[in-house]
Design an enzyme around this catalytic site. Structure first.
Site, mmCIF file in Angstrom:
data_model
loop_
_atom_site.group_PDB
_atom_site.id
_atom_site.type_symbol
_atom_site.label_atom_id
_atom_site.label_comp_id
_atom_site.label_asym_id
_atom_site.label_seq_id
_atom_site.Cartn_x
_atom_site.Cartn_y
_atom_site.Cartn_z
ATOM 1 N N HIS A 182 0.851 -1.201 0.000
ATOM 2 C CA HIS A 182 0.000 0.000 0.000
ATOM 3 C C HIS A 182 0.886 1.251 0.000
ATOM 4 O O HIS A 182 0.617 2.213 -0.722
ATOM 5 C CB HIS A 182 -0.874 0.064 1.266
ATOM 6 C CG HIS A 182 -1.882 -1.029 1.401
ATOM 7 N ND1 HIS A 182 -2.035 -1.764 2.566
ATOM 8 C CD2 HIS A 182 -2.819 -1.506 0.549
ATOM 9 C CE1 HIS A 182 -3.017 -2.623 2.415
ATOM 10 N NE2 HIS A 182 -3.507 -2.502 1.199
ATOM 11 N N LYS B 149 -15.577 -7.093 6.279
ATOM 12 C CA LYS B 149 -14.510 -8.064 6.581
ATOM 13 C C LYS B 149 -14.163 -8.106 8.069
ATOM 14 O O LYS B 149 -13.220 -8.790 8.455
ATOM 15 C CB LYS B 149 -13.241 -7.688 5.804
ATOM 16 C CG LYS B 149 -13.345 -7.874 4.302
ATOM 17 C CD LYS B 149 -12.023 -7.446 3.646
ATOM 18 C CE LYS B 149 -12.088 -7.442 2.142
ATOM 19 N NZ LYS B 149 -10.919 -6.762 1.548
ATOM 20 N N ARG C 272 -2.310 -6.206 -8.292
ATOM 21 C CA ARG C 272 -1.184 -7.101 -8.025
ATOM 22 C C ARG C 272 -1.060 -8.148 -9.123
ATOM 23 O O ARG C 272 -0.083 -8.218 -9.831
ATOM 24 C CB ARG C 272 -1.365 -7.794 -6.669
ATOM 25 C CG ARG C 272 -1.139 -6.885 -5.499
ATOM 26 C CD ARG C 272 -1.602 -7.516 -4.225
ATOM 27 N NE ARG C 272 -3.023 -7.834 -4.314
ATOM 28 C CZ ARG C 272 -3.770 -8.214 -3.286
ATOM 29 N NH1 ARG C 272 -3.234 -8.365 -2.111
ATOM 30 N NH2 ARG C 272 -5.050 -8.467 -3.450
ATOM 31 N N SER D 225 -2.900 -7.818 3.159
ATOM 32 C CA SER D 225 -3.070 -7.637 4.601
ATOM 33 C C SER D 225 -3.543 -8.949 5.234
ATOM 34 O O SER D 225 -3.124 -9.298 6.343
ATOM 35 C CB SER D 225 -4.094 -6.548 4.894
ATOM 36 O OG SER D 225 -3.659 -5.325 4.401
HETATM 37 O O1 PNS Z 1 -8.779 -2.828 0.373
HETATM 38 P P1 PNS Z 1 -10.102 -3.356 -0.039
HETATM 39 O O2 PNS Z 1 -10.814 -3.980 1.130
HETATM 40 O O3 PNS Z 1 -10.010 -4.274 -1.229
HETATM 41 O O4 PNS Z 1 -10.989 -2.078 -0.484
HETATM 42 C C1 PNS Z 1 -12.304 -2.244 -0.946
HETATM 43 C C2 PNS Z 1 -13.023 -0.887 -1.040
HETATM 44 C C3 PNS Z 1 -12.953 -0.132 0.260
HETATM 45 C C4 PNS Z 1 -12.401 -0.057 -2.132
HETATM 46 C C5 PNS Z 1 -14.511 -1.198 -1.422
HETATM 47 O O5 PNS Z 1 -15.032 -2.171 -0.576
HETATM 48 C C6 PNS Z 1 -15.414 0.030 -1.358
HETATM 49 O O6 PNS Z 1 -15.288 0.930 -2.150
HETATM 50 N N1 PNS Z 1 -16.318 0.049 -0.364
HETATM 51 C C7 PNS Z 1 -17.220 1.166 -0.121
HETATM 52 C C8 PNS Z 1 -18.672 0.795 -0.471
HETATM 53 C C9 PNS Z 1 -18.931 0.952 -1.948
HETATM 54 O O7 PNS Z 1 -18.776 2.002 -2.532
HETATM 55 N N2 PNS Z 1 -19.351 -0.165 -2.587
HETATM 56 C C10 PNS Z 1 -19.676 -0.197 -3.988
HETATM 57 C C11 PNS Z 1 -18.459 -0.419 -4.821
HETATM 58 S S1 PNS Z 1 -18.889 -1.378 -6.169
#
Ligand code: PNS
Length: 160
Positions: free
Chosen positions: A17, A41, A90, A128
């Site tokens: 990150h 999560k 990745r 993570s």
């Molecule tokens: O590091 P991560 O957990 O892969 O990040 C995922 C993240 C935070 C980018 C995604 O879960 C997110 O944007 N969540 C906010 C809710 C949202 O907007 N959901 C619709 C996206 S399709």
């Protein structure tokens, strides 16, 4: 002035990150790291802990800000005046999820685009979740996390 939002769970922030944040901060005028609060999560670290850890490892980057957010990412991007979302890619296994995320975001917010940075090869295997698993069994996590974050992780695991 172009502002990027780099969203994620950051539970905890890894060197992978940090690499994406540093590279984005060179390309963009401003980078806002968005830490998701209510994560399905069930994060190991509280949102305050995750924000503080990110602040401490990005303190040397003057154009990087860390904020938490709840709800839809695109709403957060609009609220903070972001122009673009940045995500790290990745491996091919990330691609399907990232494509779904970025395309859905663009349907619900046509002006919000996503750009991808391919992860530094050094960190292409890193996540993570894997780091947490290693830490849970008291393995060596020093190759994956900033020393300060590794110490926080060890501390957390000692209380389990
Ligand atoms: O590091 P991560 O957990 O892969 O990040 C995922 C993240 C935070 C980018 C995604 O879960 C997110 O944007 N969540 C906010 C809710 C949202 O907007 N959901 C619709 C996206 S399709």
């Amino acid at each position: 002035m172009a502002t990027a939002v780099y969203p994620g769970s950051f539970d905890p922030v890894t060197l992978g990150h940090q690499d994406i944040i540093e590279r984005s901060s060179k390309i963009m005028d401003k980078v806002i790291v968005g830490v998701l609060k209510n994560n399905s999560k069930s994060p190991l670290f509280s949102v305050e802990e995750r924000v503080n850890m990110l602040m401490s490892v990005t303190g040397h980057l003057p154009n990087v800000e860390v904020q938490s957010f709840d709800g839809l990412l695109v709403d957060f991007v609009r609220q903070c005046g972001g122009d673009v979302i940045v995500r790290g890619l990745r491996a091919i296994t990330d691609f399907e999820y990232e494509l779904q995320l970025s395309q859905t975001n663009r349907v619900i917010a046509p002006n919000v685009d996503t750009i991808f940075l391919t992860t530094n090869l050094k960190y292409s295997y890193l996540s993570s979740s894997i780091v947490k698993e290693i830490a849970m069994y008291h393995g060596d996590i020093s190759a994956f996390l900033h020393p300060e974050i590794a110490a926080k992780m060890r501390e957390k695991m000692d209380h389990f």
